[in-house]
Design a protein around this motif. Structure first.
Motif, PDB file in Angstrom:
ATOM      1  N   ASP A  15       0.824  -1.215   0.000  1.00 56.35           N
ATOM      2  CA  ASP A  15       0.000   0.000   0.000  1.00 56.35           C
ATOM      3  C   ASP A  15       0.859   1.266   0.000  1.00 56.35           C
ATOM      4  O   ASP A  15       0.602   2.209  -0.754  1.00 56.35           O
ATOM      5  N   ARG A  16       1.891   1.291   0.833  1.00 60.12           N
ATOM      6  CA  ARG A  16       2.762   2.478   0.900  1.00 60.12           C
ATOM      7  C   ARG A  16       3.534   2.662  -0.400  1.00 60.12           C
ATOM      8  O   ARG A  16       3.725   3.796  -0.860  1.00 60.12           O
ATOM      9  N   PHE A  17       3.965   1.565  -1.021  1.00 65.06           N
ATOM     10  CA  PHE A  17       4.694   1.650  -2.284  1.00 65.06           C
ATOM     11  C   PHE A  17       3.813   2.244  -3.371  1.00 65.06           C
ATOM     12  O   PHE A  17       4.227   3.164  -4.084  1.00 65.06           O
ATOM     13  N   PHE A  18       2.577   1.753  -3.506  1.00 64.82           N
ATOM     14  CA  PHE A  18       1.668   2.300  -4.516  1.00 64.82           C
ATOM     15  C   PHE A  18       1.373   3.770  -4.246  1.00 64.82           C
ATOM     16  O   PHE A  18       1.322   4.581  -5.163  1.00 64.82           O
ATOM     17  N   HIS A  69      -2.846   3.928  -8.384  1.00 63.03           N
ATOM     18  CA  HIS A  69      -2.649   2.487  -8.321  1.00 63.03           C
ATOM     19  C   HIS A  69      -3.454   1.908  -7.149  1.00 63.03           C
ATOM     20  O   HIS A  69      -3.384   2.427  -6.041  1.00 63.03           O
ATOM     21  N   PHE A  70      -4.186   0.852  -7.442  1.00 65.55           N
ATOM     22  CA  PHE A  70      -4.973   0.160  -6.415  1.00 65.55           C
ATOM     23  C   PHE A  70      -4.480  -1.275  -6.312  1.00 65.55           C
ATOM     24  O   PHE A  70      -4.345  -1.957  -7.332  1.00 65.55           O
ATOM     25  N   ALA A  71      -4.245  -1.748  -5.098  1.00 69.47           N
ATOM     26  CA  ALA A  71      -3.851  -3.139  -4.859  1.00 69.47           C
ATOM     27  C   ALA A  71      -4.962  -3.841  -4.098  1.00 69.47           C
ATOM     28  O   ALA A  71      -5.596  -3.254  -3.224  1.00 69.47           O
ATOM     29  N   SER A  72      -5.207  -5.100  -4.452  1.00 65.19           N
ATOM     30  CA  SER A  72      -6.185  -5.879  -3.699  1.00 65.19           C
ATOM     31  C   SER A  72      -5.755  -7.340  -3.673  1.00 65.19           C
ATOM     32  O   SER A  72      -5.010  -7.802  -4.529  1.00 65.19           O
ATOM     33  N   GLY A  73      -6.245  -8.037  -2.679  1.00 67.22           N
ATOM     34  CA  GLY A  73      -5.989  -9.466  -2.578  1.00 67.22           C
ATOM     35  C   GLY A  73      -4.529  -9.808  -2.367  1.00 67.22           C
ATOM     36  O   GLY A  73      -4.019 -10.741  -2.994  1.00 67.22           O
ATOM     37  N   ASN A  90      -3.439  -8.368  -6.948  1.00 70.64           N
ATOM     38  CA  ASN A  90      -4.069  -7.809  -8.139  1.00 70.64           C
ATOM     39  C   ASN A  90      -3.893  -6.300  -8.107  1.00 70.64           C
ATOM     40  O   ASN A  90      -3.827  -5.698  -7.031  1.00 70.64           O
ATOM     41  N   ALA A  91      -3.837  -5.709  -9.300  1.00 70.66           N
ATOM     42  CA  ALA A  91      -3.657  -4.259  -9.367  1.00 70.66           C
ATOM     43  C   ALA A  91      -4.515  -3.669 -10.474  1.00 70.66           C
ATOM     44  O   ALA A  91      -4.678  -4.265 -11.540  1.00 70.66           O
ATOM     45  N   TYR A  92      -5.060  -2.502 -10.177  1.00 72.60           N
ATOM     46  CA  TYR A  92      -5.798  -1.689 -11.133  1.00 72.60           C
ATOM     47  C   TYR A  92      -5.035  -0.384 -11.183  1.00 72.60           C
ATOM     48  O   TYR A  92      -4.907   0.313 -10.165  1.00 72.60           O
ATOM     49  N   MET A  93      -4.461  -0.055 -12.358  1.00 69.36           N
ATOM     50  CA  MET A  93      -3.541   1.066 -12.471  1.00 69.36           C
ATOM     51  C   MET A  93      -4.064   2.059 -13.506  1.00 69.36           C
ATOM     52  O   MET A  93      -4.186   1.726 -14.683  1.00 69.36           O
ATOM     53  N   VAL A  94      -4.375   3.265 -13.039  1.00 69.69           N
ATOM     54  CA  VAL A  94      -4.945   4.303 -13.894  1.00 69.69           C
ATOM     55  C   VAL A  94      -3.878   5.362 -14.147  1.00 69.69           C
ATOM     56  O   VAL A  94      -3.245   5.857 -13.210  1.00 69.69           O
ATOM     57  N   HIS A  95      -3.698   5.711 -15.433  1.00 68.07           N
ATOM     58  CA  HIS A  95      -2.701   6.688 -15.850  1.00 68.07           C
ATOM     59  C   HIS A  95      -3.400   7.781 -16.654  1.00 68.07           C
ATOM     60  O   HIS A  95      -4.134   7.473 -17.591  1.00 68.07           O
ATOM     61  N   VAL A  96      -3.182   9.036 -16.295  1.00 72.82           N
ATOM     62  CA  VAL A  96      -3.798  10.170 -16.982  1.00 72.82           C
ATOM     63  C   VAL A  96      -2.749  10.806 -17.893  1.00 72.82           C
ATOM     64  O   VAL A  96      -1.682  11.232 -17.420  1.00 72.82           O
ATOM     65  N   HIS A  97      -3.055  10.863 -19.189  1.00 74.37           N
ATOM     66  CA  HIS A  97      -2.116  11.448 -20.150  1.00 74.37           C
ATOM     67  C   HIS A  97      -1.912  12.932 -19.894  1.00 74.37           C
ATOM     68  O   HIS A  97      -2.812  13.625 -19.422  1.00 74.37           O
ATOM     69  N   HIS A  98      -0.728  13.448 -20.236  1.00 72.93           N
ATOM     70  CA  HIS A  98      -0.432  14.878 -20.134  1.00 72.93           C
ATOM     71  C   HIS A  98      -1.284  15.692 -21.104  1.00 72.93           C
ATOM     72  O   HIS A  98      -1.838  16.709 -20.743  1.00 72.93           O
ATOM     73  N   SER A  99      -1.360  15.242 -22.333  1.00 69.30           N
ATOM     74  CA  SER A  99      -2.073  15.975 -23.375  1.00 69.30           C
ATOM     75  C   SER A  99      -3.507  15.490 -23.476  1.00 69.30           C
ATOM     76  O   SER A  99      -3.777  14.303 -23.329  1.00 69.30           O
ATOM     77  N   PRO A 100      -4.429  16.397 -23.768  1.00 70.21           N
ATOM     78  CA  PRO A 100      -5.810  15.962 -23.972  1.00 70.21           C
ATOM     79  C   PRO A 100      -5.862  14.961 -25.128  1.00 70.21           C
ATOM     80  O   PRO A 100      -5.161  15.093 -26.121  1.00 70.21           O
ATOM     81  N   ALA A 101      -6.679  13.952 -24.952  1.00 68.03           N
ATOM     82  CA  ALA A 101      -6.830  12.922 -25.987  1.00 68.03           C
ATOM     83  C   ALA A 101      -8.281  12.500 -26.018  1.00 68.03           C
ATOM     84  O   ALA A 101      -9.071  12.861 -25.142  1.00 68.03           O
ATOM     85  N   ALA A 102      -8.643  11.738 -27.035  1.00 75.00           N
ATOM     86  CA  ALA A 102     -10.011  11.230 -27.108  1.00 75.00           C
ATOM     87  C   ALA A 102     -10.337  10.470 -25.823  1.00 75.00           C
ATOM     88  O   ALA A 102     -11.407  10.616 -25.262  1.00 75.00           O
ATOM     89  N   ASP A 103      -9.388   9.679 -25.348  1.00 77.25           N
ATOM     90  CA  ASP A 103      -9.529   8.993 -24.063  1.00 77.25           C
ATOM     91  C   ASP A 103      -8.320   9.407 -23.233  1.00 77.25           C
ATOM     92  O   ASP A 103      -7.194   8.992 -23.521  1.00 77.25           O
ATOM     93  N   PRO A 104      -8.512  10.246 -22.236  1.00 78.54           N
ATOM     94  CA  PRO A 104      -7.361  10.749 -21.477  1.00 78.54           C
ATOM     95  C   PRO A 104      -6.723   9.699 -20.564  1.00 78.54           C
ATOM     96  O   PRO A 104      -5.692   9.965 -19.978  1.00 78.54           O
ATOM     97  N   LEU A 105      -7.334   8.509 -20.477  1.00 81.31           N
ATOM     98  CA  LEU A 105      -6.834   7.500 -19.549  1.00 81.31           C
ATOM     99  C   LEU A 105      -6.198   6.318 -20.266  1.00 81.31           C
ATOM    100  O   LEU A 105      -6.686   5.854 -21.292  1.00 81.31           O
ATOM    101  N   PHE A 106      -5.137   5.828 -19.677  1.00 84.44           N
ATOM    102  CA  PHE A 106      -4.556   4.539 -20.031  1.00 84.44           C
ATOM    103  C   PHE A 106      -4.686   3.697 -18.773  1.00 84.44           C
ATOM    104  O   PHE A 106      -4.106   4.016 -17.735  1.00 84.44           O
ATOM    105  N   VAL A 107      -5.486   2.646 -18.837  1.00 89.66           N
ATOM    106  CA  VAL A 107      -5.800   1.843 -17.660  1.00 89.66           C
ATOM    107  C   VAL A 107      -5.234   0.438 -17.852  1.00 89.66           C
ATOM    108  O   VAL A 107      -5.344  -0.145 -18.942  1.00 89.66           O
TER     109      VAL A 107
END
Length: 145
Positions: A15-18, A69-73, A90-107
């Motif tokens: 948790d602290r690392f994420f 970043h989310f960790a579970s289990g 398990n991990a769910y990792m959400v990344h927000v792009h610097h530049s506006p894009a059609a989809d600003p997220l890389f998940v």
């Protein structure tokens, strides 16, 4: 130490690392609170060891405006009477792009595996591997800056 204590300490380390990745407080030596000096990191951006692994992780994260970043289990196995353990989560990792894009997220949805070593300061990761299970959106195409 008991197995339950080891489980709690290792889960807290995950948790602290994420959280450290997401707050981006990359002051000199920040990674010593999480990684052994010889730690190996295997991720989609490459495989590195020690300080080079830390720099690679920092560079990869700075390719995005923000991350979460989310960790579970978290499952651990600390060998009784030794200073070695393994963990996976398990991990769910959400990344927000610097530049506006059609989809600003890389998940990214994935699974992390780690080996750990008990040090005088507590548990530290000695090796970490990220296994990507799925992605959504576009990964970054250029280095930051």
């Amino acid at each position: 130490m008991t197995a339950r204590t080891d489980q709690a300490e290792i889960t807290a380390l995950v948790d602290r690392f994420f959280l450290a990745l997401d707050t981006r407080e990359f002051t000199p030596g920040w990674a010593r609170a999480y990684l052994t000096d010889d730690a190996r990191m295997d991720a989609p951006v490459g495989a590195k060891r020690g300080a080079e692994a830390v720099r690679t992780a920092e560079t990869a994260l700075l390719r995005f405006a923000r991350t979460q970043h989310f960790a579970s289990g978290v499952v651990t196995d600390a060998a009784f009477g030794t200073d070695d353990a393994t963990a996976s989560w398990n991990a769910y990792m959400v990344h927000v792009h610097h530049s506006p894009a059609a989809d600003p997220l890389f998940v990214v949805g994935g699974r992390w595996e780690a080996t750990l070593r008990r040090t005088p300061e507590g548990w530290r990761f000695s090796a970490m591997t990220v296994h990507v299970v799925w992605t959504r959106g576009e990964p970054p195409t250029a280095e930051p800056g």
